[in-house]
Every structure is written in C-alpha cells, then in structure tokens.
Design a protein around this motif. Structure first.
Motif, PDB file in Angstrom:
ATOM      1  N   GLU A  37      59.822  41.528   3.777  1.00  0.00           N
ATOM      2  CA  GLU A  37      61.184  41.478   3.260  1.00  0.00           C
ATOM      3  C   GLU A  37      62.166  42.067   4.272  1.00  0.00           C
ATOM      4  O   GLU A  37      63.279  41.554   4.438  1.00  0.00           O
ATOM      5  CB  GLU A  37      61.274  42.248   1.945  1.00  0.00           C
ATOM      6  CG  GLU A  37      62.637  42.199   1.277  1.00  0.00           C
ATOM      7  CD  GLU A  37      63.071  40.794   0.905  1.00  0.00           C
ATOM      8  OE1 GLU A  37      64.293  40.539   0.884  1.00  0.00           O
ATOM      9  OE2 GLU A  37      62.182  39.948   0.640  1.00  0.00           O
ATOM     10  N   ALA A  38      61.733  43.136   4.967  1.00  0.00           N
ATOM     11  CA  ALA A  38      62.587  43.733   5.995  1.00  0.00           C
ATOM     12  C   ALA A  38      62.827  42.754   7.137  1.00  0.00           C
ATOM     13  O   ALA A  38      63.954  42.628   7.649  1.00  0.00           O
ATOM     14  CB  ALA A  38      61.961  45.022   6.512  1.00  0.00           C
ATOM     15  N   VAL A  39      61.759  42.057   7.545  1.00  0.00           N
ATOM     16  CA  VAL A  39      61.894  41.075   8.621  1.00  0.00           C
ATOM     17  C   VAL A  39      62.867  39.966   8.208  1.00  0.00           C
ATOM     18  O   VAL A  39      63.728  39.533   8.989  1.00  0.00           O
ATOM     19  CB  VAL A  39      60.525  40.476   8.983  1.00  0.00           C
ATOM     20  CG1 VAL A  39      60.689  39.331   9.985  1.00  0.00           C
ATOM     21  CG2 VAL A  39      59.612  41.548   9.567  1.00  0.00           C
ATOM     22  N   LYS A  40      62.745  39.519   6.962  1.00  0.00           N
ATOM     23  CA  LYS A  40      63.623  38.460   6.465  1.00  0.00           C
ATOM     24  C   LYS A  40      65.090  38.906   6.502  1.00  0.00           C
ATOM     25  O   LYS A  40      65.976  38.164   6.929  1.00  0.00           O
ATOM     26  CB  LYS A  40      63.218  38.080   5.045  1.00  0.00           C
ATOM     27  CG  LYS A  40      64.062  36.975   4.437  1.00  0.00           C
ATOM     28  CD  LYS A  40      63.593  36.655   3.020  1.00  0.00           C
ATOM     29  CE  LYS A  40      64.477  35.586   2.379  1.00  0.00           C
ATOM     30  NZ  LYS A  40      64.036  35.273   1.001  1.00  0.00           N
ATOM     31  N   ARG A  41      65.354  40.141   6.053  1.00  0.00           N
ATOM     32  CA  ARG A  41      66.724  40.651   6.050  1.00  0.00           C
ATOM     33  C   ARG A  41      67.272  40.793   7.471  1.00  0.00           C
ATOM     34  O   ARG A  41      68.443  40.495   7.742  1.00  0.00           O
ATOM     35  CB  ARG A  41      66.777  41.997   5.341  1.00  0.00           C
ATOM     36  CG  ARG A  41      66.667  41.909   3.823  1.00  0.00           C
ATOM     37  CD  ARG A  41      66.775  43.298   3.213  1.00  0.00           C
ATOM     38  NE  ARG A  41      66.806  43.245   1.761  1.00  0.00           N
ATOM     39  CZ  ARG A  41      66.868  44.322   0.978  1.00  0.00           C
ATOM     40  NH1 ARG A  41      66.909  45.541   1.532  1.00  0.00           N
ATOM     41  NH2 ARG A  41      66.890  44.201  -0.331  1.00  0.00           N
ATOM     42  N   LEU A  42      66.418  41.277   8.367  1.00  0.00           N
ATOM     43  CA  LEU A  42      66.870  41.448   9.750  1.00  0.00           C
ATOM     44  C   LEU A  42      67.162  40.108  10.405  1.00  0.00           C
ATOM     45  O   LEU A  42      68.104  39.986  11.190  1.00  0.00           O
ATOM     46  CB  LEU A  42      65.823  42.222  10.548  1.00  0.00           C
ATOM     47  CG  LEU A  42      65.722  43.709  10.209  1.00  0.00           C
ATOM     48  CD1 LEU A  42      64.489  44.326  10.851  1.00  0.00           C
ATOM     49  CD2 LEU A  42      66.979  44.450  10.657  1.00  0.00           C
ATOM     50  N   ASN A  43      66.350  39.103  10.098  1.00  0.00           N
ATOM     51  CA  ASN A  43      66.620  37.765  10.621  1.00  0.00           C
ATOM     52  C   ASN A  43      67.951  37.246  10.095  1.00  0.00           C
ATOM     53  O   ASN A  43      68.744  36.651  10.840  1.00  0.00           O
ATOM     54  CB  ASN A  43      65.495  36.810  10.240  1.00  0.00           C
ATOM     55  CG  ASN A  43      64.240  37.041  11.057  1.00  0.00           C
ATOM     56  OD1 ASN A  43      64.291  37.679  12.115  1.00  0.00           O
ATOM     57  ND2 ASN A  43      63.109  36.540  10.592  1.00  0.00           N
ATOM     58  N   GLN A  44      68.196  37.474   8.807  1.00  0.00           N
ATOM     59  CA  GLN A  44      69.484  37.074   8.240  1.00  0.00           C
ATOM     60  C   GLN A  44      70.638  37.834   8.906  1.00  0.00           C
ATOM     61  O   GLN A  44      71.714  37.268   9.159  1.00  0.00           O
ATOM     62  CB  GLN A  44      69.494  37.340   6.728  1.00  0.00           C
ATOM     63  CG  GLN A  44      68.588  36.414   5.940  1.00  0.00           C
ATOM     64  CD  GLN A  44      68.526  36.791   4.459  1.00  0.00           C
ATOM     65  OE1 GLN A  44      68.825  37.933   4.095  1.00  0.00           O
ATOM     66  NE2 GLN A  44      68.154  35.849   3.613  1.00  0.00           N
ATOM     67  N   ALA A  45      70.411  39.112   9.188  1.00  0.00           N
ATOM     68  CA  ALA A  45      71.439  39.920   9.842  1.00  0.00           C
ATOM     69  C   ALA A  45      71.756  39.378  11.234  1.00  0.00           C
ATOM     70  O   ALA A  45      72.926  39.310  11.641  1.00  0.00           O
ATOM     71  CB  ALA A  45      70.985  41.374   9.933  1.00  0.00           C
ATOM     72  N   ASN A  46      70.741  39.003  11.972  1.00  0.00           N
ATOM     73  CA  ASN A  46      70.949  38.467  13.314  1.00  0.00           C
ATOM     74  C   ASN A  46      71.702  37.144  13.275  1.00  0.00           C
ATOM     75  O   ASN A  46      72.608  36.908  14.094  1.00  0.00           O
ATOM     76  CB  ASN A  46      69.611  38.296  14.025  1.00  0.00           C
ATOM     77  CG  ASN A  46      69.124  39.577  14.666  1.00  0.00           C
ATOM     78  OD1 ASN A  46      69.448  39.874  15.804  1.00  0.00           O
ATOM     79  ND2 ASN A  46      68.356  40.357  13.932  1.00  0.00           N
ATOM     80  N   ILE A  47      71.339  36.277  12.333  1.00  0.00           N
ATOM     81  CA  ILE A  47      72.040  34.999  12.218  1.00  0.00           C
ATOM     82  C   ILE A  47      73.493  35.233  11.802  1.00  0.00           C
ATOM     83  O   ILE A  47      74.418  34.595  12.325  1.00  0.00           O
ATOM     84  CB  ILE A  47      71.326  34.081  11.199  1.00  0.00           C
ATOM     85  CG1 ILE A  47      69.910  33.755  11.690  1.00  0.00           C
ATOM     86  CG2 ILE A  47      72.118  32.800  10.984  1.00  0.00           C
ATOM     87  CD1 ILE A  47      69.859  33.122  13.058  1.00  0.00           C
ATOM     88  N   SER A  48      73.706  36.154  10.869  1.00  0.00           N
ATOM     89  CA  SER A  48      75.086  36.484  10.461  1.00  0.00           C
ATOM     90  C   SER A  48      75.896  36.984  11.651  1.00  0.00           C
ATOM     91  O   SER A  48      77.088  36.675  11.795  1.00  0.00           O
ATOM     92  CB  SER A  48      75.070  37.541   9.352  1.00  0.00           C
ATOM     93  OG  SER A  48      74.450  37.045   8.183  1.00  0.00           O
TER      94      SER A  48
END
Length: 488
Positions: A37-48
């Motif tokens: 879940e942390a990896v998913k959020r960080l990926n979303q953060a990078n795309i944002s």
C-alpha cells in the motif's frame, strides 16, 4: 502552441500510462518497501508530482511516512521527496524543516542534497548570489554518488543559476549533463526541462527564434511524456521572445496559458519573467502611466532582490525609465535602490554593477552611457525610446549628472582578431577575466593578454571606456586571421 498548452492542462487527470511514468517509478527506488500500500501511494505521489499536483503528492507522501519504519532503505529518499514538496507547497517555505531529524541531514544522502539545494535557492533569491551558487555546487558534489533524481535536481538548479549569470558556455555544458542524466537514469518525465533550459539560454543570447523553437519543443515533449516539468519556464521565455520580436498577441497568448495553470507552484524567476512581460505589454499598449501602475501592483512578483536583474540587465533601466516617463519619481527611486542593493551585495557579479550604472544614469537624466550593453530601442517599449533619445528631466532632489565628455569613437575603428572580438564582446557584457576564460576555454592570463592588446588598439585604459566605444563602433574582425593561430 496554444492547443498544445490546452492539452497539457488535461494531462493531470490522465492515468499513469506513459512509458516515462513507468521508468520514473522504477528509478524512484521504492521496490524494497515491504508494504504494498505504501508503494502504491508513493507511485501515485510521483505521478502527481510530474503532473503538477504538488499538494496531492505531498499529502500522499506524508501519509506514507506516518506509518513507515525509518530503518527501511527507501526512507531517506522519501523524506527528501517530502522536504522538496514542503518547500514549494503552501505559504511557508521553511515548512520542510519541521519533523526532519538533524542527524539525517548531517550524513550524505538524498535529504542532505535536498537540504543544500533548498538553502542554496533561499540564498539566491534573497540576493546572496555568490553564496547560493557555491552551496548549489556543494549540493551537486554531494549528489554525485546517488545520481538519479536528486543529482538531476541539483544539476537543474545550478544550470538555471549559471544561465542567470550569463555563463552560457558552462550552462550549455550542464544542460548536456542534465540530458544524459535524464536518459541514463530513466527519468524521461523530466525530459521537457532540458529544452526549457535551452530556451532560456537562447533568449539570453538574443536568439529569439531559437528560444521560441525550444519552447515549442518543450511543450511537445511535455505532452508526449505527460509531464509539466519545465512547461512554465518555457511559456515565460516564449512570452518574452515574442515581445522582443514585436508579436504582442502571441506574447499575450503565452501568458494566458501560463496563468491557466493557477494553483501550481511557479518558481520565483519564472513569475518575475512573466510579470515583466505583462507590464511591458500594458506599457506598450496603454502608455507609461498604466505601465507604472502595473509595476507598483506587481512589484512583489518582480523578485528585484534576486537574480532577475542579472538575468536581464536592462530590467532595472526599464523600470526606472517607465516610472520617469509616468512622472512617478518615487517608483523610479524604488527601482534604482533595488539594483543598488543587489549590486552592492554582489560585487563578484560585475554585470550587476553595469546595470546599476545604467539605472543611475537614466534616473539622473543622463542618456549618454545607455547603449553600453543593449540599445534601449530593443530594451524598452516604443513609448520610452525615441529616435531622438531625449533626456528625461531629473526628478526633484536628484543629484545632477556628472558633465563628462563621452569618449570619441575612432574615425576608423581598429581591427580586432577573431579572438579579440570574442573577448571584447564578453567584457562588454560585464564579465570578469576569469568568466571570459571559462566561457572561451582559455586561461585568465591569455584573456588578460588579449585585453591589453584591445586596450592599445582602442587607446583606452579601462573596461568602462572600452564598453562605451564598442557600443558606438562594435568590434570589427580583422580579415584573413585564423583563430587557431592565436595564443591560448
């Protein structure tokens, strides 16, 4: 250009389906995290982040760090990412300092690099240019072993500073390193910033068509990569380039695109560049009084305490001239005091001293030395510069101009060799011997050798006298001389 910019505004809502997204996420180095879940959020953060939603990226990153074990290998890089976002989101630029363990900043790694970069920009934009430049160079040294996005971050900031200081040769070489870093590390989401930086270099060199071509390329690459990195810089450069070419409608269109990106963080130098362009448009269309009103209203955007005056040394002169044409002596004095403070705090930057001299000359009503760097017909709107070059009456309380006879231009301008012509041109831009040496790949001793010969040919004894004569004659290249036959 307008249609490309419009599409860019819709990219923020797109799914992370670009190949550049995938490569960027791989390069981010979060694969060691056990929490999916942390990896998913960080990926979303990078795309944002690459889409321009810095606030959204910050929220996701803070949520991850709240639950993350500091022993995780990726922890320092995530902390660095949060520091960067906190420094640009919200009204408090020092927010990044809260919650950061001082021990993390003391050891080599991403947090230390970001800390140094943030502090270097703080110094730079508060008017301490030399200190900001040195700290940025130290950040680059600290990032060499980490490479990746933090090395790229330090490279981009340093390239922008070198461009502001008119060190075009060094800045071009650094942009080449940025391009290599982008491709070697898979950071293709940052590819637009390469052409954006080149557009700024072309603008500063007076290559306005090239600046526009690089700006258009920035927007095309940004659309292809689904990224906004570098887009605002390119739009502000395009607006100024269009103004220089007399295309007011195109300049206004670029500024409209830039303003359509409301709510996203815009660097101080980009805001200043756009604000100057907007003021110039109003002044040219509605006259000096309207221009002076715009200057007052947008003064907080002009970044007069930082390098915006070094980036374009005609800006202080322009502000003073517009204010005087509008009969606003207080505003003219405000602009003059701003360049005097910046030049006084940065004696290492000779270009600022030249800008100060010009601004003071205009303020006192002495137009004699104005063509020292740029013809005011190019630097000012049409209502300011007249073919007769009439002097403005000095504001009340201003000291009278010194009555010094201008240096007479030689009846037959002396011939300069190719190398002497290059040296004379760079010296006339306010560069020191060491800066000229770095620009041309020579030693300072060789530059001094050429400069002594130039002085003898023009029968002058100072750089200021040389600059004034060159403004009248221009360096003349001797025929039949080969550059490779000259001393290095």
């Amino acid at each position: 250009m307008a249609s490309m910019g419009g599409n860019l505004l819709d990219i923020a809502a797109a799914a992370p389906s670009y190949i550049s997204d995938v490569l960027y996420l791989i390069a981010s180095g979060y694969e060691d995290l056990a929490d999916c879940e942390a990896v998913k959020r960080l990926n979303q953060a990078n795309i944002s982040f690459v889409r321009g939603d810095f606030a959204g990226a910050l929220g996701l990153t803070e949520a991850v760090l709240a639950d993350l074990d500091a022993s995780q290998p990726a922890y320092p890089s995530i902390v660095a990412f949060r520091m960067l976002l906190q420094s640009v989101v919200g009204p408090d630029p020092d927010r990044w300092k809260t919650g950061v363990d001082g021990r993390v900043l003391a050891v080599p790694g991403p947090p230390k690099v970001v800390h140094l970069c943030i502090e270097s920009d703080r110094l730079w934009h508060s008017g301490r240019l030399f200190q900001g430049l040195r700290l940025n160079q130290y950040a680059l040294q600290q990032s060499r072993h980490d490479c990746g996005q933090w090395h790229l971050y330090a490279l981009v900031l340093l390239a922008k500073k070198l461009t502001d200081l008119h060190l075009g040769g060094q800045a071009h070489r650094l942009v080449g390193k940025i391009e290599a870093c982008v491709h070697d590390c898979g950071l293709l989401a940052f590819e637009p910033v390469v052409e954006a930086l080149r557009s700024s270099l072309h603008l500063q060199a007076g290559e306005f068509e090239k600046a526009l071509a690089s700006s258009a390329e920035t927007l095309e690459v940004a659309q292809r990569r689904g990224s906004i990195i570098g887009v605002e810089l390119a739009l502000s450069v395009a607006a100024v380039a269009h103004l220089r070419l007399g295309d007011r409608d195109e300049a206004a269109a670029c500024l409209k695109l830039l303003h359509a990106r409301t709510g996203r963080h815009t660097p101080a130098d980009t805001r200043a560049r756009a604000a100057f362009a907007e003021i110039a448009l109003v002044a040219a269309q509605e006259g000096p009084r309207a221009g002076a009103e715009e200057i007052r209203d947008r003064w907080h955007l002009l970044a007069t305490e930082s390098a915006c005056f070094a980036e374009d040394v005609t800006r202080p002169v322009w502000l003073v001239a517009v204010a005087l044409r509008a009969g606003d002596a207080a505003l003219a004095e405000r602009a003059l005091r701003a360049i005097e403070r910046l030049a006084g705090d940065n004696r290492e930057v000779q270009l600022l001293a030249v800008a100060e001299e010009h601004a003071r000359a205009v303020y006192r009503g002495d137009d004699r030395s104005l063509p020292l760097l740029l013809d005011l017909d190019d630097a000012l709107p049409a209502f300011v510069a007249s073919q007769e070059r009439k002097s403005s009456p000095a504001p009340s309380g201003a000291r009278p101009a010194r009555q010094v006879a201008p240096e007479a231009a030689p009846a037959c301008p002396p011939r300069l060799t190719a190398r002497e012509s290059e040296v004379a041109t760079l010296v006339s831009r306010g560069m020191t011997n060491r800066q000229v040496a770095n620009e041309l790949g020579l030693s300072p001793h060789t530059v001094n050798f050429h400069l002594r010969r130039i002085f003898r040919k023009f029968a002058v004894s100072s750089r200021t006298q040389l600059c004034r004569l060159l403004a009248q004659t221009g360096p003349v290249l001797a025929p039949g001389r080969r550059r490779d036959a000259e001393p290095r």
